[in-house]
Write an enzyme that holds these catalytic residues in place. Structure first.
Site, short mmCIF file in Angstrom:
data_model
loop_
_atom_site.label_atom_id
_atom_site.label_comp_id
_atom_site.label_asym_id
_atom_site.label_seq_id
_atom_site.Cartn_x
_atom_site.Cartn_y
_atom_site.Cartn_z
CG ASP A 112 -0.45 -0.01 2.46
OD1 ASP A 112 0.77 -0.53 2.73
OD2 ASP A 112 -0.74 0.57 3.45
CD GLU A 142 0.79 5.16 10.90
OE1 GLU A 142 -0.53 4.78 11.17
OE2 GLU A 142 1.77 4.55 11.25
#
Length: 610
Positions: free
Chosen positions: A71, A202
């Site tokens: 990803d 994140e």
């Protein structure tokens, strides 16, 4: 000038991380990932938002990949070899070694086994890696004359890095995925205290605060042990790199202590290759692993063996690590089809599962049936056990890093929207940092830093060498140094900026000094009229009486800045006595506001020094 942050992936979701940051004309792509939950056009980022003509070499200054998870790197061969980007690509040495294994394993599973459309070939992967420039930790790399980047240890998986990028005085950090706590084989993230305009972090676990990892390890071991003791088979879907090594170390040690003879299997040769690289790249592991290596390499597992496909239907208990994680396809999904109908078996999900995957469906409830596709349905009677061994930091770790770096602005990516919005409010309220949560395709613009070089006067420098402390009037004792507050930045046409002491300003501007010799301010309480109305009417009367006066209204305060009057217009005023006509003073006056006679005395003497 501004820093522009365009989100092509992982905006209000987890998957296909790809963020384009423009700093003072330089454009950097951070990560180039794929979404594991989609098999249509949403699988890759929409690269047309970078360039309508497809001229990506001029559209980007460079690409930086933070780690080898698909990803974050899965779309890179497609972007470089199919879409034609030929510019520089940066990643750490371990990521350069391990990313090709992950990419080829994905290509083989999707194309050779499932017959899907081939998005990139083996040759594409090989040629893509030839473009990669490897980074060392804390190595400052000059991408071009203006842009420099630096990698910092991120934990998470072997070779994962945070990236610091700087152009001129503007600087940012893109975290990628990171972990603020150490685990069995990796250390915690480490970064210098930096002056940042923007932090892009994140937020996978934006609202989760994990309990002790020892409690989680004990819970996991008990669940697996109970399953195999009852004759069942335990399937642990995990990616070949990262969690597989962490959990193998945990189980291998437990098997030794408990003298358990049940076999532990790896499903693929990919993990064997990965273990080889772990042995070679020990400098990127935790201090505990490095210390153990003197006598025994901790990645030489005593109780772990290779798994053969024929073992799927073999009788007896076992533990199987099968790729990929999340049950998104491949061998782990194939084994799941056969083992899920048995109540004695266990599916242990050790980490985050992206929406759209079978793993996510299992974690979202306790389904009795799972639809793999329109033609295939699986009975789910096995035990489902979820425990967080995710290598992502939790909410506390995100707050700790943000507080430590104290950026001017923060952007959250790689998370689920409701949790991200909650974390955004927490960062804004508790840390006072403006925070943004852009969706895919949205751009966030924040101001960038630009420093002005200035000279300093001798008087200012002498003043700075002498402390000038004062105590504040707050309830808590605070000492404030007035040295910088007493300075003034002067910028003249076609001259370099200069910092001077406030006492030098009048001389530099060739103006006379003004001094307030006496001032008195007191409140007025008038019934039947509000403070704001009173201030407004007084302001109007002063403007009529005093020509050239500067009046500022602020809430319930009125400030009269400058005016001239030889003497008070009130001939009976006691303050008028003794005033020389050469002095420019205003002593007192009285105005009528509506039907109220206000004896409003401004008892101040403002005069020009000769």
């Amino acid at each position: 000038m501004t820093i522009d942050c365009l989100v092509l992936g992982a905006g209000q979701e987890v998957g296909k991380s790809c963020v384009i940051v423009t700093i003072n004309g330089k454009r950097i792509m951070f990560d180039c990932g794929m979404h594991m939950g989609y098999d249509d056009h949403r699988r890759f980022p929409d690269f047309s938002l970078l360039s309508k003509t497809g001229d990506f070499d001029n559209a980007l200054s460079c690409i930086v990949i933070t780690h080898f998870h698909l990803d974050h790197v899965g779309a890179l061969p497609y972007f470089t070899e199919v879409r034609g980007y030929k510019g520089p690509v940066y990643m750490s040495y371990p990521t350069k070694a391990l990313a090709p294994l992950m990419l080829e394993d994905y290509r083989r599973v999707m194309v050779d086994r499932r017959g899907e459309e081939e998005l990139f070939t083996t040759d594409h992967i090989t040629n893509c890696m030839k473009k990669v420039i490897a980074l060392d930790l804390k190595q400052t790399v000059q991408v071009d004359q203006d842009l420099q980047i630096r990698a910092y240890y991120a934990g998470h998986v072997l070779g994962a890095v945070m990236i610091y990028a700087k152009v001129g005085d503007a600087a940012i950090v893109y975290t990628g995925d990171y972990n603020m706590t150490p685990d069995r084989h990796l250390g915690a993230a480490k970064i210098d205290r930096l002056h940042l305009d923007l932090l892009i972090t994140e937020s996978t676990y934006a609202t989760t605060v994990r309990d002790s990892k020892y409690a989680r390890e004990r819970e996991f071991l008990q669940a697996v042990h109970k399953c195999v003791a009852g004759g069942g088979k335990a399937l642990i879907p995990s990616f070949a790199l990262g969690r597989a090594q962490e959990l193998c170390m945990l189980l291998d040690d437990y098997w030794e202590r408990m003298n358990i003879k049940v076999p532990i299997y790896f499903s693929a040769g990919l993990t064997i290759q990965a273990n080889m690289y772990y042995k070679m790249l020990l400098s990127w592991t935790s201090q505990k692993v490095k210390e153990k290596c003197a006598g025994h390499n901790p990645f030489d597992f005593k109780n772990v063996r290779d798994f053969e496909r024929s073992f799927i239907h073999a009788p007896g208990p076992c533990v199987l690590f099968a790729t990929p994680g999340m049950l998104s396809g491949g061998f782990s999904l194939e084994v799941f089809k056969h083992w899920a109908p048995s109540p004695s078996n266990l599916i242990a999900l050790p980490g985050y599962c992206v929406a759209g995957t079978i793993g996510h469906k299992l974690m979202s409830g306790k389904p009795t049936k799972i639809n793999l596709d329109k033609d295939t349905q699986i009975d789910v009677r096995c035990q489902i056990h979820q425990v967080s061994f995710s290598p992502h930091t939790d909410a506390k770790g995100i707050m700790d890093l943000t507080k430590f770096l104290s950026p001017r602005h923060a952007v959250l990516v790689h998370g689920e929207k409701p949790s991200m919005m909650s974390l955004k409010e927490k960062i804004s309220s508790e840390l006072g940092i403006p925070c943004y949560v852009p969706a895919i395709g949205e751009t966030v613009s924040v101001p960038s830093t630009h420093y002005i070089r200035a000279n300093a006067s001798d008087m200012f420098l002498r003043h700075c060498s002498t402390p000038n402390f004062r105590f504040s009037n707050s309830t808590q004792l605070r000492v404030i140094d007035q040295r910088v507050a007493d300075s003034v930045l002067m910028v003249e046409n076609n001259k370099k900026a200069k910092i001077v002491h406030q006492d030098e300003v009048s001389e530099m501007l060739q103006e006379k000094n003004h001094a307030v010799t006496l001032a008195l301010c007191f409140p007025l309480n008038v019934k039947g009229i509000t403070d704001l109305d009173l201030i407004k009417r007084l302001s109007e009367k002063i403007s009529e009486t005093l020509s050239g006066s500067e009046i500022q209204e602020s809430g319930n305060c009125l400030q009269v800045g400058s005016f001239r009057a030889s003497v008070c217009p009130n001939e009976n005023c006691s303050h008028r006595r003794g005033v020389r006509s050469s002095e420019s003073v205003f002593l007192c006056c009285s105005w009528s506001v509506s039907d109220l006679e206000l004896g409003w005395q401004i008892i101040s003497a403002i005069k020009h020094n000769p």
